[in-house]
Design an enzyme around this catalytic site. Structure first.
Site, PDB file in Angstrom:
ATOM      1  N   ASP A 103       0.833  -1.205   0.000  1.00  0.00           N
ATOM      2  CA  ASP A 103       0.000   0.000   0.000  1.00  0.00           C
ATOM      3  C   ASP A 103       0.866   1.253   0.000  1.00  0.00           C
ATOM      4  OD1 ASP A 103      -2.168  -1.660   0.393  1.00  0.00           O
ATOM      5  OD2 ASP A 103      -2.207  -1.335   2.566  1.00  0.00           O
TER       6      ASP A 103
HETATM    7  N1  URA Z   1      -1.315  -5.820   4.067  1.00  0.00           N
HETATM    8  C1  URA Z   1      -1.729  -4.539   4.078  1.00  0.00           C
HETATM    9  O1  URA Z   1      -2.713  -4.208   4.725  1.00  0.00           O
HETATM   10  N2  URA Z   1      -1.020  -3.641   3.371  1.00  0.00           N
HETATM   11  C2  URA Z   1       0.078  -3.938   2.665  1.00  0.00           C
HETATM   12  O2  URA Z   1       0.687  -3.063   2.042  1.00  0.00           O
HETATM   13  C3  URA Z   1       0.482  -5.281   2.663  1.00  0.00           C
HETATM   14  C4  URA Z   1      -0.236  -6.207   3.362  1.00  0.00           C
END
Ligand code: URA
Length: 253
Positions: A103
């Protein structure tokens, strides 16, 4: 003779699935003839294979580890002009792409490669490649909440697969805790949603390991090539196999 999508993926054109789409959409030609059947085969040594008219060459494979800062999009370009991973890889000559995604607000270990086939396997849930995150969350979850995370928790897209969760650090005043969580799936915002589900929203999220590979002092915003040993470990992880020792390394035992 090999299947066209396999040749294209290995040449780093895209993931195997994306290559199938390219073939079906009529953008792939073998010796000047457009091929749209997915079962079609070619000889990578002799046939001239083109994608959108450009010949596909078997480029040397490049495997990189990047320590992604937060506030960067896991993408090679952004129409909105926000910072992207590519901005940090300007001096990489090969056309690499990320293995899965983190993310915008997540930091840590991101692999990049032009080996589309390996990338596809590493992200396919069937291979169950372990990914470890350090999640700093609001409040201090009880041990029973961590057990819930580990045994499986209901999210809107179904139950999560078994995971491992343990304390890394706990604020003596109870305002936050850092939990290490290892998952073998890769659903959208999965770790954040898992902690939301136990009532402890994530304040900071960092991926610290992927298939047994760790950042090992790689500075935030920097990348490095993987060693031969690391590449071999990844290839075994992508097969869902490996020796007991490698499985233990991968699983952090
Ligand atoms: N889980 C999440 O919530 N975000 C990420 O970037 C990776 C795994």
């Amino acid at each position: 003779m090999e299947r066209l999508q396999k040749i294209l993926a290995r040449a780093g054109v895209a993931s195997r699935r994306k290559c199938e789409e390219l073939i079906a959409s009529g953008r792939v030609a073998v010796n000047g003839r457009v091929v749209t059947e997915l079962g079609a085969k070619a000889d990578p040594e002799r046939d001239v294979i083109t994608v959108s008219g450009k010949p596909v060459d078997s480029q040397p494979k490049v495997y990189l580890m990047f320590n992604k800062p937060k506030g960067v999009i896991t993408s090679m370009s952004d129409p909105g002009g926000r910072p992207v991973v590519k901005d940090y890889l300007k001096d990489v000559p090969a056309r690499v792409f990320p293995v899965g995604r983190l993310d915008y607000d997540t930091e840590g270990l991101l692999l990049l490669t032009n080996d589309g086939e390996l990338a596809y396997r590493l992200t396919h849930p069937k291979h169950g490649v372990p990914k470890t995150y350090h999640a700093t969350v609001k409040g201090v979850p009880h041990g029973t909440a961590l057990e819930k995370l580990a045994s499986g928790i209901r999210l809107e897209d179904g139950m999560t697969a078994p995971a491992e969760a343990e304390y890394v650090d706990v604020d003596p005043d109870g305002r936050w805790a850092t939990i290490s969580i290892t998952i073998r799936e890769g659903r959208k915002r999965q770790v954040r949603r898992m902690f939301d589900a136990i009532g402890h929203p994530v304040l900071r999220l960092k991926r610290v390991a992927f298939a047994g590979l760790t950042l090992q002092g790689l500075k935030r915003g920097k990348y490095r090539p993987l060693t031969e040993e690391e590449i071999a470990l990844l290839k075994r992880a992508a097969e869902g196999e490996g020796t007991r020792r490698e499985r233990n390394i991968r699983d952090g035992r």
